[in-house]
Design a protein around this motif. Structure first.
Motif, PDB file in Angstrom:
ATOM      1  N   LEU A  43       0.853  -1.183   0.000  1.00  0.00           N
ATOM      2  CA  LEU A  43       0.000   0.000   0.000  1.00  0.00           C
ATOM      3  C   LEU A  43       0.884   1.225   0.000  1.00  0.00           C
ATOM      4  O   LEU A  43       1.815   1.331   0.804  1.00  0.00           O
ATOM      5  CB  LEU A  43      -0.885   0.018   1.254  1.00  0.00           C
ATOM      6  CG  LEU A  43      -1.699  -1.248   1.526  1.00  0.00           C
ATOM      7  CD1 LEU A  43      -2.381  -1.150   2.877  1.00  0.00           C
ATOM      8  CD2 LEU A  43      -2.706  -1.482   0.422  1.00  0.00           C
ATOM      9  N   LEU A  45       0.436   5.435  -0.099  1.00  0.00           N
ATOM     10  CA  LEU A  45      -0.422   6.619  -0.048  1.00  0.00           C
ATOM     11  C   LEU A  45       0.287   7.763  -0.757  1.00  0.00           C
ATOM     12  O   LEU A  45       1.415   8.113  -0.413  1.00  0.00           O
ATOM     13  CB  LEU A  45      -0.714   6.982   1.406  1.00  0.00           C
ATOM     14  CG  LEU A  45      -1.752   8.050   1.664  1.00  0.00           C
ATOM     15  CD1 LEU A  45      -3.123   7.615   1.162  1.00  0.00           C
ATOM     16  CD2 LEU A  45      -1.808   8.375   3.148  1.00  0.00           C
ATOM     17  N   LEU A 123      -6.015   4.833   7.902  1.00  0.00           N
ATOM     18  CA  LEU A 123      -5.650   6.029   7.151  1.00  0.00           C
ATOM     19  C   LEU A 123      -5.707   7.163   8.167  1.00  0.00           C
ATOM     20  O   LEU A 123      -6.756   7.402   8.782  1.00  0.00           O
ATOM     21  CB  LEU A 123      -6.628   6.302   6.015  1.00  0.00           C
ATOM     22  CG  LEU A 123      -6.417   7.648   5.324  1.00  0.00           C
ATOM     23  CD1 LEU A 123      -5.129   7.646   4.511  1.00  0.00           C
ATOM     24  CD2 LEU A 123      -7.592   8.007   4.449  1.00  0.00           C
ATOM     25  N   LEU A 135      -4.583   5.950  -2.933  1.00  0.00           N
ATOM     26  CA  LEU A 135      -3.749   4.872  -2.429  1.00  0.00           C
ATOM     27  C   LEU A 135      -3.497   3.894  -3.569  1.00  0.00           C
ATOM     28  O   LEU A 135      -4.454   3.399  -4.183  1.00  0.00           O
ATOM     29  CB  LEU A 135      -4.464   4.148  -1.289  1.00  0.00           C
ATOM     30  CG  LEU A 135      -3.759   2.951  -0.724  1.00  0.00           C
ATOM     31  CD1 LEU A 135      -2.922   3.388   0.486  1.00  0.00           C
ATOM     32  CD2 LEU A 135      -4.738   1.890  -0.308  1.00  0.00           C
TER      33      LEU A 135
END
Length: 141
Positions: A43, A45, A123, A135
Motif C-alpha cells: 500500500l 499513499l 488512514l 492509495l
C-alpha cells in the motif's frame, strides 16, 4: 512474480484516524476473484499530509488516543513554523506523515490480509480538510 495493481480513492475524511481495512480487503477481492493462497500486498499513499499505519482495531479509544498524542508531538499554530502558506495544520501534518509513514507491506494469506487478530489498517488524516486521498494497492502473487 505476477502482480495486480489498482488505485483506490478515499472520500474526504475528517481529521483523525480512520479504519480502512475493509475497503482494502474488498479491493483485493475484486482484483483477485480467484482466491490466491499467498502473496504480498503493498500500500502506498500518494500524499504528504496523511499517513498509513497498522494498530489495534478492537477499541476505538486507540484511534482517539493516537490522534491526541500526535497533536501533542506536532501541534498546529506554532510561531516557529515557516511552512504556513497552506494553513497552520499543514506542517504538523507533514511531521505526522513522516513519523507514521505512507506505505505498508502486508502478507496475503489464503486470499485475505494477513493481519493479526486485533490489527487494522488506519488512514490517518492529519489535515483539518485534507480532501480525497489516493492509495496505490499492489498485490504480488
Amino acid at each position: 512474480m505476477p502482480y495486480h495493481q489498482t488505485t483506490l480513492t478515499f472520500p474526504p475524511y475528517t481529521r483523525g484516524i480512520h479504519v480502512v481495512t475493509p475497503l482494502i480487503q474488498d479491493a483485493i477481492c475484486e482484483m483477485l476473484p480467484n482466491k490466491v493462497e499467498a502473496g504480498l500486498v503493498h500500500l502506498f499513499l500518494q500524499h504528504t499530509s496523511a499517513s498509513l499505519t497498522i494498530n489495534e482495531n478492537a477499541d476505538p479509544d486507540v484511534r482517539l488516543d493516537t490522534e491526541d498524542w500526535l497533536n501533542k508531538v506536532a501541534p498546529a499554530d506554532q510561531p516557529e513554523y515557516r511552512h504556513t502558506l497552506e494553513g497552520s495544520d499543514d506542517l504538523p501534518a507533514h511531521f505526522k506523515s513522516m513519523m507514521l509513514g505512507i506505505s505498508l507491506t502486508i502478507p496475503l494469506v489464503n486470499g485475505a490480509l494477513g493481519l493479526g487478530t486485533w490489527q487494522g489498517i488506519y488512514l490517518c488524516e492529519h489535515r483539518d480538510s485534507g480532501g480525497r486521498r489516493k492509495l496505490i494497492l499492489t498485490v504480488s502473487t
